[in-house]
Design a protein around this motif. Structure first.
Motif, PDB file in Angstrom:
ATOM      1  N   GLU A 173      39.508  50.126  22.464  1.00  0.00           N
ATOM      2  CA  GLU A 173      38.643  50.006  21.331  1.00  0.00           C
ATOM      3  C   GLU A 173      39.235  50.522  20.268  1.00  0.00           C
ATOM      4  OE1 GLU A 173      34.807  52.016  21.694  1.00  0.00           O
ATOM      5  OE2 GLU A 173      34.078  51.147  20.221  1.00  0.00           O
ATOM      6  N   HIS A 215      27.202  60.949  26.780  1.00  0.00           N
ATOM      7  CA  HIS A 215      27.685  59.744  25.619  1.00  0.00           C
ATOM      8  C   HIS A 215      28.138  58.736  26.484  1.00  0.00           C
ATOM      9  CE1 HIS A 215      28.135  58.146  21.837  1.00  0.00           C
ATOM     10  NE2 HIS A 215      29.157  57.668  22.470  1.00  0.00           N
ATOM     11  N   GLU A 216      29.620  59.223  27.013  1.00  0.00           N
ATOM     12  CA  GLU A 216      30.420  58.033  27.562  1.00  0.00           C
ATOM     13  C   GLU A 216      29.566  57.427  28.759  1.00  0.00           C
ATOM     14  OE1 GLU A 216      32.308  57.357  25.371  1.00  0.00           O
ATOM     15  OE2 GLU A 216      32.494  59.293  24.382  1.00  0.00           O
ATOM     16  N   LYS A 256      25.615  49.786  19.767  1.00  0.00           N
ATOM     17  CA  LYS A 256      25.857  50.695  21.089  1.00  0.00           C
ATOM     18  C   LYS A 256      26.071  52.165  20.587  1.00  0.00           C
ATOM     19  CE  LYS A 256      31.159  50.023  21.481  1.00  0.00           C
ATOM     20  NZ  LYS A 256      31.774  51.243  21.580  1.00  0.00           N
ATOM     21  N   GLU A 257      26.854  52.421  19.470  1.00  0.00           N
ATOM     22  CA  GLU A 257      26.813  53.912  19.137  1.00  0.00           C
ATOM     23  C   GLU A 257      25.707  54.634  18.647  1.00  0.00           C
ATOM     24  OE1 GLU A 257      29.311  55.243  20.242  1.00  0.00           O
ATOM     25  OE2 GLU A 257      30.736  53.558  20.537  1.00  0.00           O
ATOM     26  N   MET A 266      40.227  60.013  19.327  1.00  0.00           N
ATOM     27  CA  MET A 266      38.852  60.204  19.266  1.00  0.00           C
ATOM     28  C   MET A 266      38.565  61.319  20.511  1.00  0.00           C
ATOM     29  SD  MET A 266      37.593  58.133  16.492  1.00  0.00           S
ATOM     30  CE  MET A 266      35.941  57.554  17.019  1.00  0.00           C
ATOM     31  N   PHE A 325      44.774  61.847  22.098  1.00  0.00           N
ATOM     32  CA  PHE A 325      43.754  60.964  22.193  1.00  0.00           C
ATOM     33  C   PHE A 325      43.233  60.959  20.324  1.00  0.00           C
ATOM     34  CE2 PHE A 325      39.660  59.154  23.403  1.00  0.00           C
ATOM     35  CZ  PHE A 325      40.181  57.985  24.212  1.00  0.00           C
ATOM     36  N   GLN A 332      45.544  55.618  12.124  1.00  0.00           N
ATOM     37  CA  GLN A 332      44.078  55.803  12.207  1.00  0.00           C
ATOM     38  C   GLN A 332      43.774  57.471  11.872  1.00  0.00           C
ATOM     39  OE1 GLN A 332      42.421  55.333  16.105  1.00  0.00           O
ATOM     40  NE2 GLN A 332      42.647  52.983  16.100  1.00  0.00           N
ATOM     41  N   TYR A 379      27.324  56.158  13.651  1.00  0.00           N
ATOM     42  CA  TYR A 379      26.978  57.138  14.739  1.00  0.00           C
ATOM     43  C   TYR A 379      25.601  57.713  14.446  1.00  0.00           C
ATOM     44  CZ  TYR A 379      31.109  56.443  17.499  1.00  0.00           C
ATOM     45  OH  TYR A 379      32.174  56.064  18.340  1.00  0.00           O
ATOM     46  N   ALA A 420      36.308  60.409  23.115  1.00  0.00           N
ATOM     47  CA  ALA A 420      36.540  60.064  24.620  1.00  0.00           C
ATOM     48  C   ALA A 420      36.093  58.397  24.645  1.00  0.00           C
ATOM     49  CB  ALA A 420      35.341  60.715  25.271  1.00  0.00           C
ATOM     50  N   MET A 421      36.451  57.745  25.656  1.00  0.00           N
ATOM     51  CA  MET A 421      35.939  56.304  25.723  1.00  0.00           C
ATOM     52  C   MET A 421      35.552  55.918  26.827  1.00  0.00           C
ATOM     53  SD  MET A 421      36.407  53.507  24.228  1.00  0.00           S
ATOM     54  CE  MET A 421      35.879  52.082  24.715  1.00  0.00           C
TER      55      MET A 421
HETATM   56  N1  TRP Z   1      33.565  54.202  21.836  1.00  0.00           N
HETATM   57  C1  TRP Z   1      34.117  55.573  21.701  1.00  0.00           C
HETATM   58  C2  TRP Z   1      32.838  56.512  21.575  1.00  0.00           C
HETATM   59  O1  TRP Z   1      32.436  56.723  22.580  1.00  0.00           O
HETATM   60  C3  TRP Z   1      34.774  55.534  20.452  1.00  0.00           C
HETATM   61  C4  TRP Z   1      36.378  55.830  20.458  1.00  0.00           C
HETATM   62  C5  TRP Z   1      37.249  56.247  21.334  1.00  0.00           C
HETATM   63  C6  TRP Z   1      37.140  55.144  19.767  1.00  0.00           C
HETATM   64  N2  TRP Z   1      38.506  56.253  21.175  1.00  0.00           N
HETATM   65  C7  TRP Z   1      38.359  55.320  19.932  1.00  0.00           C
HETATM   66  C8  TRP Z   1      36.938  54.428  18.459  1.00  0.00           C
HETATM   67  C9  TRP Z   1      39.731  54.937  19.322  1.00  0.00           C
HETATM   68  C10 TRP Z   1      38.001  53.988  17.716  1.00  0.00           C
HETATM   69  C11 TRP Z   1      39.355  54.229  18.144  1.00  0.00           C
HETATM   70  O2  TRP Z   1      32.405  56.758  20.703  1.00  0.00           O
END
Ligand code: TRP
Ligand code: ZN
Length: 879
Positions: free
Chosen positions: A127, A303-304, A325-326, A266, A264, A829, A387, A268-269
């Protein structure tokens, strides 16, 4: 490197995809010097695409193309075009299979997008647009396909091979290699794809769903972290149960996996069935994580997990819909945290973040609607607006429809759109269709940027017993938007009588059983409400629970605020009244100078808080926190950072001096013995004790310092050890500070997450200026390639150590510009996020703003700037 100016992408130019993918078959061969990716796509022309069939266009980034074959026939070089960011095949049939072979270099990937290596393991982040760094693909969320993934790698280095879904086949190969094949039965956009390969330990747990299915829960971490998984797994099970109970949502695959990685971008994903976490957002033990970290982990794990429905089963049509979604998922995790702990405290924390950081964003050059109309780089739009404001918008819908109506709406949304890629408008329509409610005007919350301002005035007519309240709304101009329409704003309020009692709110003089709290619905630019049968001038309690993300202006007197601190039955507004009182007192010292006397009413309010044993101690612990410098700056016209810092410090010291004995008593009363637990009560007690300690150290109290040193040595948990360390580091006690920092590092040097906290506590301290920050960057534990280290030193300095970052000579600004330019080459980023403090240059007094502006200009003039930093810098400098 880019040679042309980055393009702007517009929502209005959205077109359905020309080609759809039904199945993706991926084969990864992982080596130390790179990875080969074999992709086979089952492609067909989209029946909804208009006009004659055009070329097949696939996205790619930093790929070496090795081969292309269509229906088994290798394509000659002139049958396709590789432009560097696109693979274009001019003539394709209605249906076909396409094989693409690419070579990539994960070991050299410092952007942490696509496939990369982190402490020896392979992992992915797709993402928003990272999948195109792995293979050529239509990298957009409205193309959903079933993925089958075969991973092949050296067995001793990478015994664990993971991807989405279920493992369907595994085996050994020649040369000490092995493979595992994964199959994900749910069609998904490629941004939810994930792969992990490494030498990881597996922690297993299980969950039985409401329908009786047994889910395998697996957490994968580096062996040294094996004892830090319990909290995340417990949080996961609580989240799974909560989503069943509150939303009726059950988990769908047989396996749910969590992986911790150190590098990483951010937090989490939510990759389908394989969530990947920043180590700092998932690993915890009593000895290494603070209460705040435990709570953050619980919230992020939830959240995830919640994304599995709000994001994965129902996903976004395009990235303009990101808040679909966010925003929704933040609202879900926030309600979950409220249910797991103290709802009032959770609300206070959310609103603090919103008012400090989202309001600032909404008032700055990057302001954008919850559903933006354009962007250059989507990574820049993972913002507080998408968010946090997005979550507030969903919260308002819930409050307008009521809990039951909202549940009907969410049920309809999930049922109607399961397996689809949809828009925020589809979300709102489901809410309308399920309840019959018209949210037409409400939709403006998605379209108009800027924080609405509500100017409230009142009048009391003693003769008629009428209290009249007028509310005027105004939405400030934001880049590209002016002359905005009035929004639909739910405004909760109560009125308190002379003795602090809640008054019945009679909008109709005849009303017999009027409620003591109402939600007024504002839809016009101006409204006047009359409340009848009011026998004395009441004190209004406005915007209870923070019922809308707006600024309220009302001419509160300090007496009224003190009255609300004592009497408001709404805990949130009680806290808010205390904040407003403190803001008012600090602001008057900014004007009058730090030597002016501090308002006695504030001392009285704090004395009552410190000595009360009947008040909710969790609320008290929040009420004792003075408004942050960042919030005071956000409220200021042309912020003078030094004056704000001095005024705030003076108030803090004055309170500590006058309340010394009460603080010592609070400290003693809340010291805990016995088992460590992260319950709201225990967290509140630790917070109270540590706040008292910190205040005592601001006045160099000898007894306070001795207590801090003892607590630092004897603590059996990180909250207390860090509480003592922070108090010492933020005090003037240079010797005690150095001794504690050295001892702390000695003890925790092998734990990256704790070392990050050690960096952050120093970088945030007023005692440390630029020299000290630069020294931290020379420390062996600092690592340019690790976003957490960059954030904990540079990000914390510029975002939290405000008086030193804004030093009058502009050295802080030049420093930040240099770090941004350096990082831009390796991780755009992170570089773009690091610019944020400079983007606010217009907020500051002239002495500050010119230096901030020239720092931005220096970055702008760097050649080969990434699209990420380009967008932020250019928008910040535009007039
Ligand atoms: N979708 C992730 C969340 O739960 C956001 C995210 C995680 C993200 N890693 C990233 C967005 C890297 C951009 C780039 O909020
Ligand atoms: Zn999310």
């Amino acid at each position: 490197m880019r040679s042309t100016q980055p393009q702007t992408i517009y929502l209005s130019e959205y077109r359905v995809p020309e080609y759809l993918i039904d199945d993706v078959d991926l084969r990864f061969s992982l080596f130390e010097d790179g990875a080969r990716v074999h992709s086979t796509l089952t492609v067909r022309r989209n029946p909804e695409a208009k006009g004659t069939a055009g070329p097949l266009t696939l996205d790619g980034d930093s790929l070496t193309l090795e081969a292309v074959a269509l229906d088994g026939q290798t394509l000659a070089g002139d049958a396709y075009e590789d432009t560097g960011d696109q693979l274009i095949i001019p003539r394709v049939p209605e249906r076909f299979s396409l094989e693409v072979v690419t070579w990539i270099e994960p070991q050299n990937n410092t952007r942490l997008e696509g496939l990369y290596k982190s402490s020896g393991m392979f992992c992915t982040q797709c993402e928003a647009e990272g999948f195109r760094c792995i293979t050529f693909y239509p990298d957009r969320p409205d193309v959903m396909a079933r993925f089958r993934t075969r991973i092949e790698a050296d067995k001793s280095r990478y015994p664990v091979l993971l991807s989405n879904g279920n493992d369907v086949e595994r085996g050994d190969l020649a040369d000490g290699r092995h493979f595992v094949t994964w199959e994900d039965p749910f069609p998904k956009p490629c941004y939810l794809f994930a792969l992990v390969a490494g030498d990881l330990v597996e922690k297993r747990d299980g969950f039985r769903t409401q329908s009786g299915r047994d889910i395998d829960l697996r957490m994968y971490v580096e062996p040294r972290n094996a004892d830090k998984c319990d909290h995340a797994l417990d949080s996961l099970k609580r989240a799974m149960r909560w989503d069943e109970e509150v939303y009726g949502r059950e988990y769908d695959l047989d396996i749910f996996m969590i992986v911790a990685v150190d590098d990483f971008n951010m937090g989490a994903m939510e990759n389908k069935g394989l969530n990947i976490f920043n180590s700092s957002c998932v690993l915890a033990s009593q000895d290494t994580a603070t209460d705040a970290t435990f709570q953050r982990i619980e919230a992020i794990v939830a959240h995830e997990y919640f994304h599995n429905w709000s994001g994965n089963r129902v996903t976004c049509r395009d990235w303009f819909q990101l808040s679909l979604k966010e925003g929704f998922t933040v609202f879900r995790d926030s309600e979950f945290s409220a249910d797991m702990g103290s709802p009032t405290v959770k609300r206070i924390e959310d609103v603090t973040l919103l008012r400090t950081a989202q309001f600032a964003e909404d008032a700055g050059p990057m302001a954008h609607p919850v559903r933006p109309a354009s962007y250059m780089e989507i990574s820049n739009f993972y913002t507080l607006t998408i968010y946090e404001k997005g979550a507030e918008v969903v919260r308002m819908i819930r409050n307008l429809l009521g809990a039951e109506g909202f549940r009907k709406g969410s049920d309809l949304y999930f049922e109607r759109h399961d397996g689809q890629a949809v828009t925020t408008d589809d979300f709102v329509r489901a809410m309308e269709d399920a309840t019959g409610r018209d949210l037409g005007q409400f939709r403006l919350w998605y379209e108009q940027a800027g924080t609405p301002v509500l100017a409230v005035t009142d009048e009391y007519d003693e003769a008629r017993g009428v209290y009249r309240l007028s509310i005027e709304q105004r939405i400030p101009d934001t880049p590209g938007q002016s002359h905005k329409k009035p929004q639909h704003i739910p405004f909760a309020l109560g009125l308190l009588g002379e003795g602090g009692e809640p008054l019945p709110l009679r909008l109709d003089p005849e009303e017999a059983h009027a409620p003591t709290e109402r939600v007024l619905e504002l839809t016009e630019a101006r409204h006047t409400f009359e409340f009848h049968g009011v026998s004395a001038r009441p004190v209004p309690s406005l915007l209870r629970h923070f019922s809308a993300p707006v600024r309220v202006q009302y001419a509160w007197s300090r007496e009224q605020l003190l009255f609300l601190v004592r009497h408001d039955p709404d805990g949130f507004n009680r806290w808010d009244a205390g904040q407003r009182l403190a803001v008012d007192v600090i602001q008057s010292l900014v004007v009058a100078g730090p030597d002016a006397p501090v308002e006695p009413a504030l001392v009285t309010a704090f004395r009552e808080l410190l000595t009360s044993t009947t008040l909710d101690q969790a609320l008290v612990s929040k009420m004792l926190q003075l408004p942050s410098e960042a919030y005071l700056i956000e409220l200021a016209e042309a912020a003078d950072v030094t004056a704000i810092h001095k005024a705030r410090e003076q108030v803090l010291r004055q309170l500590a001096t006058e309340l010394r004995d009460e603080l010592l008593a609070v400290y003693q009363r809340n010291r805990q013995s016995g088992d460590y637990a992260v319950t709201p009560e225990a967290v509140a007690r630790r917070s109270l004790a540590n706040t008292a300690l910190a205040w005592l150290l601001t006045i160099n109290d000898d007894e306070g310092r001795a207590l801090a040193e003892a607590q630092f040595r004897q603590a059996d948990n990180m909250t207390d050890r860090m509480g003592a360390l922070r108090a010492l580091v933020h005090s003037d006690q240079a010797e005690a500070r150095t001794a504690a920092l050295d001892a702390f590092y000695q003890r925790y040097q092998d734990d990256p997450q704790v070392v990050e906290m050690w960096f952050a506590v120093q970088a945030s301290s007023h005692a440390n200026g630029l020299d000290a920050i630069q020294a931290l960057m020379q420390h062996p534990a600092f690592d340019w390639k690790n976003p957490n280290k960059v954030r904990s030193v540079i990000g914390v300095f510029a975002g939290q150590n405000l008086a030193r970052f804004h030093e009058a000579d502009g050295s802080g600004y030049r420093f930040l510009a240099e770090q941004v330019m350096r990082l831009d080459d390796s991780n755009p980023q992170i570089a773009a996020r690091l610019v944020t403090p400079l983007t606010r240059w217009r907020k500051f007094a002239p002495g500050h703003s010119s230096g901030m502006r020239s720092a931005l200009e220096r970055i702008r003039d760097k050649s080969g700037l990434s699209r990420d930093v380009y967008e932020v810098v250019h928008k910040s400098l535009a007039d």
